[in-house]
Design an enzyme around this catalytic site. Structure first.
Site, short mmCIF file in Angstrom:
data_model
loop_
_atom_site.label_atom_id
_atom_site.label_comp_id
_atom_site.label_asym_id
_atom_site.label_seq_id
_atom_site.Cartn_x
_atom_site.Cartn_y
_atom_site.Cartn_z
N PHE B 236 0.83 -1.22 0.00
CA PHE B 236 0.00 0.00 0.00
C PHE B 236 0.86 1.26 0.00
O PHE B 236 0.45 2.29 0.51
CB PHE B 236 -0.98 -0.01 1.19
CG PHE B 236 -1.74 -1.30 1.32
CD1 PHE B 236 -2.61 -1.71 0.34
CD2 PHE B 236 -1.54 -2.13 2.42
CE1 PHE B 236 -3.29 -2.91 0.43
CE2 PHE B 236 -2.22 -3.34 2.52
CZ PHE B 236 -3.10 -3.72 1.52
N ARG B 626 -8.42 -0.74 -20.92
CA ARG B 626 -8.53 -2.20 -21.14
C ARG B 626 -8.19 -2.93 -19.85
O ARG B 626 -7.20 -2.63 -19.18
CB ARG B 626 -7.56 -2.63 -22.24
CG ARG B 626 -7.42 -4.15 -22.31
CD ARG B 626 -6.46 -4.60 -23.38
NE ARG B 626 -7.08 -4.50 -24.69
CZ ARG B 626 -6.40 -4.46 -25.83
NH1 ARG B 626 -5.09 -4.48 -25.80
NH2 ARG B 626 -7.03 -4.39 -26.98
N LEU B 628 -6.98 -6.28 -18.31
CA LEU B 628 -6.26 -7.48 -18.77
C LEU B 628 -6.81 -8.75 -18.12
O LEU B 628 -6.70 -9.83 -18.68
CB LEU B 628 -4.77 -7.36 -18.47
CG LEU B 628 -4.03 -6.24 -19.21
CD1 LEU B 628 -2.56 -6.22 -18.83
CD2 LEU B 628 -4.18 -6.40 -20.72
N ASN B 629 -7.32 -8.62 -16.90
CA ASN B 629 -7.87 -9.78 -16.20
C ASN B 629 -8.97 -9.27 -15.29
O ASN B 629 -8.70 -8.63 -14.27
CB ASN B 629 -6.77 -10.48 -15.39
CG ASN B 629 -7.28 -11.72 -14.66
OD1 ASN B 629 -8.43 -11.78 -14.23
ND2 ASN B 629 -6.43 -12.71 -14.51
N LYS B 698 -5.21 1.34 -18.32
CA LYS B 698 -5.03 2.36 -17.28
C LYS B 698 -5.05 1.61 -15.95
O LYS B 698 -5.83 0.68 -15.77
CB LYS B 698 -6.16 3.38 -17.30
CG LYS B 698 -6.29 4.10 -18.64
CD LYS B 698 -7.18 5.33 -18.55
CE LYS B 698 -8.65 4.99 -18.53
NZ LYS B 698 -9.50 6.22 -18.63
N GLY B 699 -4.20 2.01 -15.03
CA GLY B 699 -4.08 1.25 -13.78
C GLY B 699 -5.33 1.36 -12.93
O GLY B 699 -6.02 2.38 -12.94
N GLU B 702 -5.44 2.05 -7.45
CA GLU B 702 -5.77 3.04 -6.41
C GLU B 702 -7.17 3.64 -6.56
O GLU B 702 -7.78 4.04 -5.57
CB GLU B 702 -4.72 4.14 -6.42
CG GLU B 702 -3.36 3.61 -6.02
CD GLU B 702 -2.21 4.54 -6.36
OE1 GLU B 702 -1.51 4.97 -5.44
OE2 GLU B 702 -2.02 4.84 -7.56
#
Lengths: 330, 735
Positions: B236, B626, B628-629, B698-699, B702
């Site tokens: 974290f 997108r 991915l999983n 894109k992440g 968070e």
């Protein structure tokens, strides 16, 4: 490294003889509090006497409708026992409101009576604590006090007692049977724990050589009882305020009331003032509020725990109201 | 040349490839690793917050059984501070002098044969202090403050004029407390020297940075330092720095000539590896009667250590959250005798969003307009500061899908209008525009004689699925089944990747892996194209695809050969290729780089008598580009929402007002949500692949946390009519 010797007592007599002859010995039951305190260097016994295999694990009905609970009954067994669940719902609920399933599987009834405060200053060796080091002072005063007591506290200690079970036992006029090589005696639960006064390190009436062997509950005045625990998260947290209550009402009048508070005092707090107001009063929210006001009249607070006074009043009212209205609690 | 299309492996909700290792206890978490001959270390920490050490007596400790060494500021050589990293300065080197800057500062390290011996001997170190009066809070007049620490303060238009022109304004102050990252895994460092070669097993989110730091601090070449962090019990953000205890473990290993292992205790995790710093924020909003924002002013002050820095621009995000002509954001930090803060999941944005999105709710109430409608009317269709179109933005869809799933349209407008017995029921929402972050990354992909492939990177899997998505990606691009691809991560000897942090690793490292796969396929194609024995001899690259474990003719899968066959015929045990990714540049693209977007809809129940708050429902919709999983991404967002629930109603690191000691540094006393506090969480992904990212990713690490606190606070207001502007929202505020 601090070393200690470990002995397993094969029977009560040996346990009592050992504790009587070893000047700095401690009984080990479930270990859920003692072992933590030893890790923190707060408890420093030279001898640990493991009593966990002694035959003090019965829950037996007594003539007259009471129940005798062996000191080594595990919390989870106590909460699940049919006699306890049907006659003393408040006890079962109190136990299940405490700790976690894993801890309840280990913790014993006797150990619960002797668990020590969760005061954040008691646990810190660098803080002043009259309970840990008599005469050293109290760092909680002027510190973070959200979890501290508002009733029965003193200038020497404002720590709250952490038990849930003891609150229910205090409400129900439980008696504690203790044994030593000198004999057996019984101590009312409400006198078992001491208020801090100027000696907060003296926490109970138990002599150093005495073993808690059982707790006896008299026949319930009513099976309409419950435990209400108020805490920040839904599980696995100590009470900010808790209420153990039993209420008997006939013709809209309170004919019997048993009330004790947790989280607000250095001992399980039998609410005798509130009971006095309730007895014979109409079973109304106004009476409940008056009782709560009476009980909290002597409360004193720090900056951080002022809310507990009103929270305790409201929790008393809410618990009594629930008992009054919820027929399923009967 | 292209890769196999539409294999179900990419995007599929496949199970974690490292799951079996973890559930069978085979995954080597940092504290699980032991080396022959290792010694154990235990820390001694200061019991004052400010002042000096006047005497430090180690005599008794040194005589204790098993003790090998006691490190103090008298024994530790003068060490340089670690390097500037892309996230800021390194922490000060430990045990350099007699000064005490915070309670819990390391003052000695005891090394012994066993951990128990080290811990026992640590109690025997006698430290005498000359205490000074510590600075512990914002309001201390002695406190030194730092204005605009990152140069991110922003001004747009004329905020005073904007406020003056507003029909309705909100002016409110919000406070957030210290929170502690509290990964379940205790941080641990195991250091071993062999001559000038150093190997360190460390609980870090950034092996490459730890390697660079240790090389610089200990004066050895980077190539002689290897840092391993293949698994981590959570971080974290706490694992984003080479903390003083890491330096001490390495120094101790050098001193005693043996491997030394140091595992922090839970209380030490509160003082030694950072925390989310407390802050005070003032937000002023102005809107016209038709609910158009005309002014946003957001000022923040947060707490900082006396000789360290931390990136916490609480207010910066408010400059780009909404279309608004007049904006000021300004951040300030105040130095105090507290342990060093650090990024904690969604640093700055977790706190800043709470203030902004609470204020937006207050504005909606003041305007008598639905909170969702207010956000839609002021949606930033283009990047508000740059005026450029977003590289992707499905925030409107987040709102629409979330509102539908949650049933927002059935929410009564008036606060305190729904109840269930003694429970007051309320609903609130919040929007999130999470910033874009990206760093350069390298990766290597290798096909081996057995026909499988290996991904290699120094980047590590913080526990959220990096192993899995990289394995999926490589399998997809090389046309291999998942089980024939292995990912080796968390080893600084492998190609350098950035930190697992900032929600940026999947895109950066994934793009590097994709690049490596493309280069590898190119190299393989060159081999077969010029090889008369290959069935693909002379093939045009455009006619070859990666499929079925090798290269195939497009439209004629029978014509081709496996990687194993290609390598065997050419006598190669393996063939690898290095790949790289670099962050996109907005000016080149003509687009504003978008991070993730999201919307949270929360329902709470508040006990009318007792003030108890229970979160009963949360619907979250995320635009993460997108995905991915979907399984691991969903888990990550669920974890974020739970972190947000903790932030909203439980988490509060208490500093004793007199001594500066963190008073509740245990899991019994620092409350995080338990299962009973977490309702069913509804998580949905929307949006399109991001145009600025090679992978479209894109992440989502968070964004799931941000906004939850505001949505809950807004729901509490809706339930009770009471506006709580201070976290955590506990019953005391609602009695």
């Amino acid at each position: 490294m601090r070393t200690f010797s470990y002995v397993r007592a094969p029977d009560v007599e040996t346990a009592l003889r050992t504790i009587a002859t070893e000047p700095n010995a401690k009984f080990l039951g479930g270990g859920t509090n003692l072992v933590d305190l030893m890790r923190e260097n707060i408890e420093r016994p030279d001898v640990v006497v493991d009593i966990s295999r002694l035959p003090l694990t019965g829950i037996d009905e007594l003539p007259g409708g009471g129940v005798r609970i062996g000191a080594l009954v595990r919390n989870s067994s106590l909460a699940a026992h049919p006699l306890v669940r049907t006659r003393y719902p408040v006890v079962s609920q109190a136990v299940l409101g405490g700790a976690s399933a894993q801890l309840r599987n280990m913790a014993t009834v006797g150990g619960n009576l002797l668990q020590r405060t969760r005061c954040l200053y008691f646990y810190d060796e660098a803080s002043a604590c009259n309970k840990r080091e008599p005469g050293s002072g109290c760092s909680a005063l002027g510190g973070f006090t959200r979890n501290h007591g508002v009733l029965g506290v003193s200038d020497h200690c404002i720590a709250a007692h952490p038990s849930d079970l003891c609150v229910a036992l205090a409400a129900l006029d439980a008696e504690v049977e203790v044994e030593s090589t000198r004999g057996t005696r019984r101590i009312p639960l409400t006198e078992f724990h001491h208020l801090p006064g100027s000696t907060p390190h003296v926490e109970t009436a138990l002599a150093p050589d005495e073993l808690v062997t059982s707790v006896e509950l008299p026949a319930p005045v009513t099976t309409r009882s419950r435990y209400r625990k108020v805490r920040d998260r839904a599980s696995y947290a100590f009470a900010l305020v808790s209420v153990a209550a039993a209420l008997e009402v006939r013709d809209d009048t309170v004919t019997a009331a048993r009330l004790a508070l947790g989280g607000v005092a250095p001992k399980p707090w039998r609410a005798t003032e509130a009971e006095r107001v309730l007895l014979g009063a109409p079973a109304t929210e106004e009476s409940f509020r008056s009782a709560a006001e009476a009980e909290l009249a002597s409360a004193t607070s720090q900056d951080g725990n002022d809310f507990k006074i009103e929270l305790a009043r409201r929790t008393i009212v809410a618990t009594l109201r629930d008992l009054l209205t919820d027929r399923s609690a009967a | 040349m292209s890769t196999a299309e539409d294999l179900p492996v990419l995007g599929a909700p496949v199970d974690r490839v490292d799951g079996p290792l973890k559930v069978t206890g085979q995954a080597p978490y940092p504290s699980d690793v032991d080396l022959p001959g290792q010694a154990h270390a235990a820390l001694v920490q200061s019991t004052i917050a400010a002042g000096r050490i006047t005497d430090l007596d180690t005599t008794e400790a040194e005589k204790a059984p098993g003790v090998l060494a006691v490190l103090t500021h008298h024994t530790v050589p003068r060490l340089p501070r670690g390097p500037m990293t892309s996230l800021g300065v390194s922490p000060p080197a430990p045990l350099q002098d007699d000064r005490i800057r915070h309670h819990g500062q390391h003052v000695a390290l005891v090394v012994a044969e066993s951990r128990e011996q080290a811990t026992a001997a640590a109690r025997l170190v006698r430290v005498e202090y000359a205490p000074a009066d510590p600075v512990l809070d914002f309001d201390d007049p002695r406190a030194v403050s730092v204005d605009d620490p990152w140069g991110l303060d922003s001004h747009r238009g004329d905020v005073d004029a904007g406020l003056a022109s507003a029909d309705v304004t909100v002016d409110a102050v919000y406070t957030t407390p210290d929170n502690t990252n509290n990964p379940l895994g205790l941080f641990s460092t195991l250091a071993a020297w062999e001559g000038e070669r150093l190997t360190v097993y460390d609980a870090t989110q950034w092996p490459a940075m730890v390697r660079e730091t240790l090389a610089e601090v200990f004066g050895v070449p980077e190539v002689s330092v290897r840092v391993l962090s293949p698994f981590l019990g959570g971080g974290f953000g706490a694992g984003l720095r080479a903390w003083p205890h890491v330096i001490l473990a390495v120094q101790a290993a050098r001193d005693v000539g043996r491997p030394v292992k140091l595992v922090l205790t839970r209380p030490q995790m509160f003082t030694s590896v950072g925390h989310r710093p407390k802050g005070v924020q003032r937000v002023r909003l102005g809107a016209t009667a038709d609910a158009t924002l005309v002014a946003i002013e957001h000022h923040s002050t947060s707490l900082l250590a006396v000789e360290d820095d931390d990136y916490e621009p609480f207010a910066a995000g408010s400059a780009v959250a909404y279309a608004c002509p007049h904006v000021v954001t300004a951040d300030r930090q105040v130095r105090a005798n507290v342990p060093a803060p650090v990024s904690m999941r969604a640093p700055a944005h977790a706190q800043g969003n709470f203030a902004l999105e609470s204020a937006m709710d207050e504005l909606a109430c003041a305007l008598d307009v639905d909170p969702l409608e207010l956000r839609l009317r002021n949606h930033a269709d283009v990047h508000p500061a740059l005026g450029l179109p977003w590289s992707s933005n499905a925030l409107r869809e987040c709102y629409a899908v979330g509102a539908e799933r949650f049933g927002w349209s059935r929410r009564p407008a008036r606060p305190r209008s729904r109840r269930d017995g003694h429970w007051l029921v309320g609903q609130g929402m919040a929007g999130v525009s999470y910033p874009w972050y990206q760093a350069p990354s390298l990766a290597r992909v290798t096909v081996t004689a057995d026909g499988g492939a290996t991904v290699a990177s120094s980047g590590m899997d913080i526990g959220t699925g990096t192993y899995t998505v990289l394995t999926q990606l490589c399998a997809h691009l090389l046309g291999l089944p998942l089980e024939q691809v292995r990912s080796d991560l968390g080893d600084s000897d492998l190609p350098e990747a950035p930190q697992a942090g900032g929600s940026g690793l999947t895109s950066a490292l994934g793009s590097a892996v994709a690049d490596a796969c493309e280069r590898l396929l190119g190299a393989l194609l060159e081999l077969v194209r010029d090889d008369p024995e290959s069935p693909l001899h002379g093939s045009d690259p455009e006619d070859v695809v990666a499929a079925g474990g090798g290269l195939r003719r497009r439209g004629d899968p029978g014509r081709g050969e496996t990687y194993a066959a290609i390598l065997a015929r050419h006598g190669r045990p393996q063939l690898g290729a290095d790949g790289a990714s670099t962050p996109a540049q907005p000016t080149e693209l003509g687009m504003a780089l978008a991070g993730a977007f999201g919307a949270h809809f929360a329902e709470v129940r508040v006990d009318e008598d007792l003030g108890l708050v229970r979160v009963s429902r949360v619907t979250t919709v995320i635009d993460g580009g997108r995905i991915l999983n979907e399984k691991t991404a969903r888990s990550q967002v669920i974890g974020g929402v739970i972190g947000g629930i903790g932030m909203a109603v439980f988490e509060d690191t208490i500093t004793d007002p007199t001594t500066g000691r963190i008073a509740n540094a245990t899991f019994g006393d620092y409350l995080v949500p338990v299962h009973a506090d977490v309702p069913d969480l509804d998580v949905t992904f929307v949006g399109e692949p991001d145009r600025a990212s090679a992978l479209g990713v894109k992440g989502v690490g968070e964004v799931g946390l941000v906004g939850v606190a505001a949505a809950i606070a807004n729901a509490v207001h809706h339930a009770t009519g009471v506006r709580v502007r201070s976290l955590p929202i506990t019953l005391d505020a609602l009695l």
